[in-house]
Design an enzyme around this catalytic site. Structure first.
Site, PDB file in Angstrom:
ATOM      1  N   ASP A 307       1.002  -1.253  -0.037  1.00 23.99           N
ATOM      2  CA  ASP A 307      -0.283  -0.190   0.102  1.00 23.99           C
ATOM      3  C   ASP A 307       0.720   0.910   0.035  1.00 23.99           C
ATOM      4  O   ASP A 307       1.838   1.218   0.636  1.00 23.99           O
ATOM      5  CB  ASP A 307      -0.930  -0.077   1.204  1.00 23.99           C
ATOM      6  CG  ASP A 307      -1.825   1.398   0.976  1.00 23.99           C
ATOM      7  OD1 ASP A 307      -2.916   1.452   0.499  1.00 23.99           O
ATOM      8  OD2 ASP A 307      -1.938   1.967   2.065  1.00 23.99           O
ATOM      9  N   GLU A 354       0.716  -0.731  -5.466  1.00 25.63           N
ATOM     10  CA  GLU A 354      -0.422   0.270  -4.945  1.00 25.63           C
ATOM     11  C   GLU A 354       0.629   1.651  -5.155  1.00 25.63           C
ATOM     12  O   GLU A 354       0.814   2.893  -3.889  1.00 25.63           O
ATOM     13  CB  GLU A 354      -1.186   0.348  -4.080  1.00 25.63           C
ATOM     14  CG  GLU A 354      -2.440   1.011  -3.951  1.00 25.63           C
ATOM     15  CD  GLU A 354      -1.838   2.755  -3.666  1.00 25.63           C
ATOM     16  OE1 GLU A 354      -2.285   3.404  -3.998  1.00 25.63           O
ATOM     17  OE2 GLU A 354      -2.157   3.306  -1.604  1.00 25.63           O
ATOM     18  N   ASP A 408     -10.837   1.243  -0.902  1.00 20.35           N
ATOM     19  CA  ASP A 408     -11.212   3.409  -0.506  1.00 20.35           C
ATOM     20  C   ASP A 408     -12.323   3.766  -1.254  1.00 20.35           C
ATOM     21  O   ASP A 408     -12.548   4.919  -1.140  1.00 20.35           O
ATOM     22  CB  ASP A 408     -10.764   3.671  -0.528  1.00 20.35           C
ATOM     23  CG  ASP A 408      -8.782   3.480   0.414  1.00 20.35           C
ATOM     24  OD1 ASP A 408      -9.800   3.361   1.344  1.00 20.35           O
ATOM     25  OD2 ASP A 408      -7.741   3.846   0.699  1.00 20.35           O
TER      26      ASP A 408
END
Length: 507
Positions: A307, A354, A408
């Protein structure tokens, strides 16, 4: 770094698709999804749907806001995911212990109620383990504890101390314990021995159940994509055990915290609050902590998504006194040096970067230089100019993972309902659809792209609206609660996905 997949059933560079679904969302009578029957049925659904990928969120024990991205440990498992039914099958609790289940909402996780109920069951299981476990069963737990000693000793003591002090942050503990005075720690290990052993038992049970589930998934031809948050929670065993690796003041509080500047997710940016790494300290130890972290996650899953990859090139540092992320500044990250150390110790690894948010040429250069697939999200693709880098005709590189949306994002149905009309119009014209089944339209579009992998949240498979989104960045409370019931995921869903797999050669 993408050519040694742990699961040989998914060949290098094979086109595949899959579903993003965190275990907390699975059907279960116990108030939260777990690693029991609901998880196995989900894997069976993936097999029927000819999906080769299952993506999860971080699996660690959750802390502030119940977010999986704010964990008490980067190495431990979330024991709220332990299945009571599997504890019963193992003999540590009885059917009678499960006869009075609270009336949990089957569609929403009530973390407070769940934690209280499941911890009571876990404590019964531990009491029975101590009383009735055979020598062989105890030996298995001892073997597990020895194997994971490098992180488990600190985490179990952290867990016990945190419980002992009513859950307060570790820097508020008595100074000798907060600063890890050896004499004080040795004394508390004696005082809290039972609580420490309880924590170790829970970790053993989590990993036992997870390993069995992963084996079932791999045998079904499904590879699991895990998730590694770039930063760790300040109130964690990681920071408490190794404060020298973070930018902290003398009392253990961060001097600056992580976040991102204003973007399409949040007008004032996102103030995550995580302490920042002291990258010079990590470099001096040849990034050993990060090597261990990557190794631990890839011991649990087949592919790791890192991430906020852009933070390795440069990260947004916000003074700890700020109330929003607006007044931060960019600081240089470790760049290639970190990944060179990881490759030196662990070899080439299956990692997805990501790379969402404010991505610069330098970030792209770092990712492509490491030969890591990046991410594209179709919710961001429909800029009427046609120039969005998330639009498939602008990808350029097929070693990409395309998502309809992520955890998200809003659900696709919710996104479409709230999108500006020019975006909706451009989407309809691009896909040549009327917009009445927009979630399936984007799933089909993702499948059709040249991206290596296509992944979609389970909410999109079931065509759910905004009320079922998993998270909303910038809002710390009230998220991560989404659940579905068994009847919501049907054979028709499986048949539709399998049809698209065949149509677009994702098998």
């Amino acid at each position: 770094m993408f050519d040694n997949l742990n699961n040989p059933r998914l060949e290098q560079n094979s086109r595949a698709s899959g579903i993003l679904a965190h275990p907390t969302s699975f059907p279960s009578p116990y108030g939260i999804g777990d690693l029991g029957a609901g998880a196995y049925e989900f894997v069976n659904f993936l097999q029927r749907a000819n999906q080769k990928l299952w993506q999860v969120l971080p699996l660690g024990p959750t802390g502030f806001g119940d977010s999986p991205y704010q964990s008490f440990s980067s190495f431990a498992g979330n024991f709220y995911l332990i299945s009571p039914d599997l504890l019963r099958e193992e003999g540590w609790i009885s059917q009678a212990d499960l006869s009075d289940i609270p009336a949990f909402d089957p569609r929403v996780v009530d973390f407070g109620g769940v934690i209280q109920y499941k911890m009571s069951l876990c404590k019964k299981a531990f009491t029975n383990f101590k009383a009735y476990a055979t020598a062989g069963q105890k030996a298995k737990v001892t073997k597990f504890c020895t194997k994971h000693k490098a992180w488990l000793e600190d985490y179990a003591l952290f867990y016990a101390l945190k419980e002992h002090f009513g859950g307060v942050e570790w820097h508020k503990w008595p100074a000798p314990l907060a600063k890890r005075d050896k004499t004080a720690l040795a004394e508390m290990k004696k005082v809290l021995a039972d609580s420490i052993d309880f924590c170790k038992f829970l970790q053993y049970e989590f990993f036992r159940q997870w390993d069995a589930l992963k084996k079932h998934a791999n045998n079904a031809g499904v590879s699991i994509i895990g998730d590694i948050p770039i930063f760790v929670a300040g109130d964690s065993a990681d920071v408490w055990a190794s404060p020298e690796l973070y930018l902290l003041d003398k009392n253990g509080r961060p001097t600056a915290v992580a976040g991102v500047p204003p973007d399409y997710f949040a007008e004032t940016g996102q103030l995550w609050g995580n302490p920042l790494y002291d990258w010079d300290a990590h470099k001096k130890e040849d990034y050993a902590w990060w090597v261990s972290r990557i190794e631990a996650v890839l011991g649990m899953v087949d592919i790791a998504r890192i991430d906020h990859f852009r933070g390795f090139e440069s990260y947004w540092a916000v003074p700890a006194s700020e109330e929003t992320a607006m007044n931060g500044k960019w600081q240089k990250g470790p760049g290639k040096a970190l990944f060179a150390a990881i490759k030196k110790k662990l070899g080439n690894l299956p990692i997805i970067a990501e790379d969402l948010g404010e991505i610069t040429e330098s970030v792209d250069k770092l990712r492509t230089g490491l030969d890591l697939p990046g991410m594209r999200v179709l919710h961001f693709a429909f800029d009427p100019s046609g120039k969005s880098t998330h639009m498939p005709h602008n990808y350029g590189d097929c070693r990409t993972v395309v998502y309809s949306g992520t955890h998200d994002n809003n659900t696709t149905r919710g996104w479409y309902a709230e999108a500006p009309e020019d975006v909706r119009d451009y989407m309809r014209r691009t896909l040549r659809v009327c917009g009445n089944d927009v979630a399936m339209d984007l799933i089909r579009f993702a499948m059709s792209t040249n991206a290596l992998y296509a992944i979609f949240p389970i909410q999109d498979v079931m065509n759910l609206g905004s009320l079922d989104r998993m998270n909303c960045p910038g809002l710390a409370q009230g998220w991560w609660k989404f659940r579905y019931t068994a009847d919501m995921l049907t054979d028709n869903h499986a048949a539709g996905l399998a049809y698209l797999v065949g149509m677009f050669n994702r098998n």
